[in-house]
Design a protein around this motif. Structure first.
Motif, PDB file in Angstrom:
ATOM      1  N   PRO A   1       0.785  -1.232  -0.027  1.00 62.57           N
ATOM      2  CA  PRO A   1       0.065   0.019   0.042  1.00 62.57           C
ATOM      3  C   PRO A   1       0.925   1.286   0.099  1.00 62.57           C
ATOM      4  N   TYR A   2       0.457   2.127  -0.636  1.00 59.13           N
ATOM      5  CA  TYR A   2       1.124   3.591  -0.589  1.00 59.13           C
ATOM      6  C   TYR A   2       1.345   4.213   0.496  1.00 59.13           C
ATOM      7  N   ARG A   3       2.507   4.639   0.863  1.00 58.89           N
ATOM      8  CA  ARG A   3       3.019   5.390   2.185  1.00 58.89           C
ATOM      9  C   ARG A   3       3.222   6.782   1.946  1.00 58.89           C
ATOM     10  N   LEU A   4       2.339   7.528   2.818  1.00 57.36           N
ATOM     11  CA  LEU A   4       2.630   8.928   2.600  1.00 57.36           C
ATOM     12  C   LEU A   4       3.958   9.330   2.912  1.00 57.36           C
ATOM     13  N   ASP A   5       4.630  10.682   2.593  1.00 59.62           N
ATOM     14  CA  ASP A   5       5.748  11.124   2.778  1.00 59.62           C
ATOM     15  C   ASP A   5       5.568  12.825   2.608  1.00 59.62           C
ATOM     16  N   SER A   6       6.624  13.562   2.761  1.00 61.13           N
ATOM     17  CA  SER A   6       6.843  14.816   2.439  1.00 61.13           C
ATOM     18  C   SER A   6       6.517  15.136   0.915  1.00 61.13           C
ATOM     19  N   GLY A   7       5.939  16.102   0.778  1.00 65.28           N
ATOM     20  CA  GLY A   7       5.534  16.535  -0.732  1.00 65.28           C
ATOM     21  C   GLY A   7       4.232  16.213  -1.279  1.00 65.28           C
ATOM     22  N   ASP A   8       3.732  15.012  -0.579  1.00 61.93           N
ATOM     23  CA  ASP A   8       2.388  14.546  -1.020  1.00 61.93           C
ATOM     24  C   ASP A   8       1.447  15.369  -0.715  1.00 61.93           C
ATOM     25  N   ARG A   9       0.444  15.604  -1.619  1.00 62.83           N
ATOM     26  CA  ARG A   9      -0.649  16.719  -1.340  1.00 62.83           C
ATOM     27  C   ARG A   9      -1.925  15.982  -1.574  1.00 62.83           C
ATOM     28  N   LEU A  10      -2.876  16.092  -0.416  1.00 60.08           N
ATOM     29  CA  LEU A  10      -3.760  15.045   0.067  1.00 60.08           C
ATOM     30  C   LEU A  10      -5.266  15.807  -0.188  1.00 60.08           C
ATOM     31  N   ARG A  11      -6.134  15.174  -0.652  1.00 66.31           N
ATOM     32  CA  ARG A  11      -7.547  15.745  -0.785  1.00 66.31           C
ATOM     33  C   ARG A  11      -8.206  15.076   0.294  1.00 66.31           C
TER      34      ARG A  11
ATOM     35  N   THR B   1      -7.657  20.383   0.456  1.00 66.92           N
ATOM     36  CA  THR B   1      -6.421  19.937   0.207  1.00 66.92           C
ATOM     37  C   THR B   1      -4.997  20.303   1.306  1.00 66.92           C
ATOM     38  N   TYR B   2      -4.382  19.453   1.793  1.00 61.96           N
ATOM     39  CA  TYR B   2      -3.499  19.472   2.646  1.00 61.96           C
ATOM     40  C   TYR B   2      -2.072  18.847   2.163  1.00 61.96           C
ATOM     41  N   THR B   3      -0.972  19.635   2.296  1.00 64.15           N
ATOM     42  CA  THR B   3       0.311  19.055   1.809  1.00 64.15           C
ATOM     43  C   THR B   3       1.101  18.242   3.078  1.00 64.15           C
ATOM     44  N   VAL B   4       1.842  17.237   2.775  1.00 66.13           N
ATOM     45  CA  VAL B   4       2.550  16.736   3.979  1.00 66.13           C
ATOM     46  C   VAL B   4       3.850  17.612   3.941  1.00 66.13           C
ATOM     47  N   ASP B   5       4.089  18.352   5.068  1.00 65.36           N
ATOM     48  CA  ASP B   5       5.225  19.025   5.223  1.00 65.36           C
ATOM     49  C   ASP B   5       6.576  18.257   5.279  1.00 65.36           C
ATOM     50  N   GLN B   6       7.639  19.230   5.455  1.00 64.94           N
ATOM     51  CA  GLN B   6       9.011  18.199   5.720  1.00 64.94           C
ATOM     52  C   GLN B   6       9.190  17.798   6.894  1.00 64.94           C
ATOM     53  N   ALA B   7       8.636  17.875   7.750  1.00 71.14           N
ATOM     54  CA  ALA B   7       8.668  17.131   9.113  1.00 71.14           C
ATOM     55  C   ALA B   7       7.513  15.940   9.090  1.00 71.14           C
ATOM     56  N   GLY B   8       6.785  15.668   7.782  1.00 69.30           N
ATOM     57  CA  GLY B   8       5.895  14.844   7.825  1.00 69.30           C
ATOM     58  C   GLY B   8       4.520  14.818   8.645  1.00 69.30           C
TER      59      GLY B   8
ATOM     60  N   THR C   1     -12.412  10.777   4.355  1.00 74.46           N
ATOM     61  CA  THR C   1     -11.642  10.194   3.131  1.00 74.46           C
ATOM     62  C   THR C   1     -10.687  10.926   2.504  1.00 74.46           C
ATOM     63  N   ILE C   2      -9.770  10.075   2.262  1.00 75.72           N
ATOM     64  CA  ILE C   2      -8.451  10.720   1.700  1.00 75.72           C
ATOM     65  C   ILE C   2      -7.959  10.045   0.304  1.00 75.72           C
ATOM     66  N   GLU C   3      -7.909  11.245  -0.730  1.00 73.65           N
ATOM     67  CA  GLU C   3      -7.138  10.722  -1.880  1.00 73.65           C
ATOM     68  C   GLU C   3      -5.958  11.530  -2.088  1.00 73.65           C
ATOM     69  N   VAL C   4      -4.840  11.060  -2.885  1.00 73.91           N
ATOM     70  CA  VAL C   4      -3.792  11.792  -3.287  1.00 73.91           C
ATOM     71  C   VAL C   4      -4.292  12.746  -4.468  1.00 73.91           C
ATOM     72  N   ASP C   5      -3.962  14.092  -4.332  1.00 77.83           N
ATOM     73  CA  ASP C   5      -4.133  15.110  -5.318  1.00 77.83           C
ATOM     74  C   ASP C   5      -3.201  15.148  -6.287  1.00 77.83           C
ATOM     75  N   ARG C   6      -1.734  15.045  -5.524  1.00 74.83           N
ATOM     76  CA  ARG C   6      -0.742  15.124  -6.176  1.00 74.83           C
ATOM     77  C   ARG C   6       0.540  14.381  -5.548  1.00 74.83           C
ATOM     78  N   TYR C   7       1.183  13.293  -6.110  1.00 70.56           N
ATOM     79  CA  TYR C   7       2.380  12.650  -5.392  1.00 70.56           C
ATOM     80  C   TYR C   7       3.264  13.502  -5.421  1.00 70.56           C
ATOM     81  N   ARG C   8       4.363  13.005  -4.480  1.00 72.82           N
ATOM     82  CA  ARG C   8       5.457  13.788  -4.508  1.00 72.82           C
ATOM     83  C   ARG C   8       6.395  13.320  -5.698  1.00 72.82           C
ATOM     84  N   PRO C   9       7.394  14.183  -6.115  1.00 73.15           N
ATOM     85  CA  PRO C   9       7.973  14.086  -7.520  1.00 73.15           C
ATOM     86  C   PRO C   9       9.063  13.011  -7.318  1.00 73.15           C
TER      87      PRO C   9
END
Length: 191
Positions: A41-51, A63-70, A109-117
């Motif tokens: 399963p996909y694991r979230l990390d810094s840079g992921d933007r979530l809806r 939409t919320y972005t996972v910050d550098q601290a996680g 509910t959470i969806e990934v809006d934009r994955y980290r690059p």
């Protein structure tokens, strides 16, 4: 004074060349955990933007972005640890915190809006950071980065990936899947 025979000089030169070439191939083949990570399963990390949506709570849905601290900064409940979490686990953590005095039975509910690059480096036309798309292979990422240069090794690449909080580099084929956050390095071919 003794002189080495030409055969000995040639053998010595060949041994030095083989040692030098072996030194250039320091990255071992990717460990089994590389392949296993692509089916987990996909694991979230810094840079992921979530809806994130909270049913019938439009002021919390955004939409919320996972910050550098996680972490993500969520209204009412503050910082919520997201790094290393799956989306269902994060949904549960947010719902549990909202239940503590804010909402009776929150439906999150959470969806990934934009994955980290992904990062593509080395012998490619335009090294840099590129958007990740689920199902992407190293070859897809290299194509987006302008393709191989004339000196690029088109057979295999070095991929650096974070697995269970450890950063690991391994050699994979160009057709191997990559994950969000991976760094793909195209080496110069030897011949």
């Amino acid at each position: 004074m003794s002189f080495a025979r030409p055969q000995h000089v040639l053998a010595l030169a060949l041994a030095v060349a083989v040692t030098a070439i072996a030194g250039c191939t320091s990255n071992a083949p990717a460990p089994r955990s590389f392949q296993e990570a692509t089916v987990q399963p996909y694991r979230l990390d810094s840079g992921d933007r979530l809806r994130i949506s909270v049913f019938e709570q439009p002021s919390l849905s955004n939409t919320y972005t996972v910050d550098q601290a996680g972490y993500i900064a969520f209204p009412l409940i503050g910082q919520v640890a997201a790094r290393g979490q799956t989306m269902p686990a994060l949904e549960g953590a947010i719902a549990a915190r909202l239940r503590q005095g804010y909402l009776r039975d929150p439906d999150v509910t959470i969806e990934v809006d934009r994955y980290r690059p992904v990062f593509v480096m080395g012998e490619v036309g335009r090294p840099g950071q590129y958007s990740y798309v689920p199902g992407m292979t190293a070859q897809n990422a290299i194509a987006i980065a302008g393709g191989f240069t004339s000196r690029g090794n088109q057979r295999d690449v070095d991929v650096t990936r974070k697995i269970n909080d450890r950063v690991i580099t391994g050699r994979t084929t160009v057709t191997a899947p990559v994950l969000a956050g991976d760094t793909i390095y195209v080496r110069e071919r030897l011949f």
